[in-house]
Design a protein around this motif. Structure first.
Motif, PDB file in Angstrom:
ATOM      1  N   ALA A  78       0.852  -1.192   0.000  1.00  0.00           N
ATOM      2  CA  ALA A  78       0.000   0.000   0.000  1.00  0.00           C
ATOM      3  C   ALA A  78       0.889   1.244   0.000  1.00  0.00           C
ATOM      4  O   ALA A  78       1.793   1.371   0.822  1.00  0.00           O
ATOM      5  N   ARG A  79       0.648   2.135  -0.961  1.00  0.00           N
ATOM      6  CA  ARG A  79       1.356   3.411  -1.033  1.00  0.00           C
ATOM      7  C   ARG A  79       0.377   4.482  -1.457  1.00  0.00           C
ATOM      8  O   ARG A  79      -0.709   4.191  -1.937  1.00  0.00           O
ATOM      9  N   GLU A  80       0.804   5.699  -1.326  1.00  0.00           N
ATOM     10  CA  GLU A  80      -0.073   6.818  -1.670  1.00  0.00           C
ATOM     11  C   GLU A  80       0.073   7.168  -3.143  1.00  0.00           C
ATOM     12  O   GLU A  80       1.170   7.180  -3.693  1.00  0.00           O
ATOM     13  N   ALA A  98     -10.414   0.664  -8.230  1.00  0.00           N
ATOM     14  CA  ALA A  98      -9.260   1.490  -8.575  1.00  0.00           C
ATOM     15  C   ALA A  98      -7.955   0.695  -8.572  1.00  0.00           C
ATOM     16  O   ALA A  98      -7.139   0.820  -9.487  1.00  0.00           O
ATOM     17  N   SER A  99      -7.748  -0.134  -7.564  1.00  0.00           N
ATOM     18  CA  SER A  99      -6.484  -0.863  -7.466  1.00  0.00           C
ATOM     19  C   SER A  99      -6.301  -1.814  -8.641  1.00  0.00           C
ATOM     20  O   SER A  99      -5.222  -1.879  -9.236  1.00  0.00           O
ATOM     21  N   GLN A 100      -7.341  -2.538  -8.981  1.00  0.00           N
ATOM     22  CA  GLN A 100      -7.232  -3.471 -10.094  1.00  0.00           C
ATOM     23  C   GLN A 100      -7.000  -2.723 -11.406  1.00  0.00           C
ATOM     24  O   GLN A 100      -6.195  -3.140 -12.241  1.00  0.00           O
ATOM     25  N   ALA A 101      -7.681  -1.597 -11.591  1.00  0.00           N
ATOM     26  CA  ALA A 101      -7.494  -0.802 -12.812  1.00  0.00           C
ATOM     27  C   ALA A 101      -6.060  -0.273 -12.902  1.00  0.00           C
ATOM     28  O   ALA A 101      -5.451  -0.307 -13.976  1.00  0.00           O
TER      29      ALA A 101
END
Length: 182
Positions: A78-80, A98-101
């Motif tokens: 996890a990062r910004e 969002a993460s998968q995209a």
């Protein structure tokens, strides 16, 4: 790039390769006479400092904690990420979130890269070590130009008069490695 203690390093003195191994191995091998020793992290070409006082074997690793219930860790970090509102809106509408995209976009960009990033990584790794080892050798500037031009035959010719250990090490660092592609 990792800077862990298990990363392979190579030690030189006056253009001669003394040893290759982990930092701890190099300390054990070279501790008797560390004068003038320059150590490079092979993965990055960076000069590293060794703690010549460290002779103790590495501490045993603690056992892994028992597995918890829920989703397994998949090596996700996890990062910004800072995006404009329109980017967040677009990501929110993508299937899988969002993460998968973002992972999909990064994978597509890596495939489209055609190895350019890996080549640049290898060139920068080689240049770092070359500047430290051979910055005052004749033909250094020409060798650097050939390295960044990607002309390995001309690079080999430019470094031909350098000590064999330096030449061999630099040519090896200039090669694209499997971990450069990751």
């Amino acid at each position: 790039m990792s800077t862990s203690l298990s990363t392979t390093c190579t030690a030189f003195r006056d253009g001669t390769r003394l040893a290759t191994g982990t930092r701890a191995e190099l300390v054990r091998k070279l501790r008797a006479d560390p004068t003038g020793v320059v150590v490079f992290e092979d993965a990055s070409g960076r000069v590293v400092d060794l703690d010549w006082r460290d002779t103790a074997p590495p501490a045993p690793q603690e056992p892994e904690p028992p597995r918890r219930r829920g989703r397994p860790r998949l090596g996700v970090t996890a990062r910004e990420v800072t995006l404009l509102p329109r980017h967040w809106d677009w990501l929110a509408r993508q299937p899988g979130g969002a993460s998968q995209a973002l992972r999909r976009l990064v994978d597509e960009a890596r495939r489209a890269d055609g190895g350019r990033t890996a080549l640049r990584t290898a060139q920068e790794r080689c240049y770092r070590a070359m500047a430290a080892l051979a910055g005052d050798y004749p033909g250094f500037e020409d060798a650097a130009r050939q390295l960044f031009a990607g002309d390995m035959a001309a690079f080999g010719e430019a470094v031909a008069g350098w000590p064999v250990d330096v030449r061999t090490y630099l040519v090896a660092l200039a090669q694209v490695r499997e971990d450069d592609l990751a």
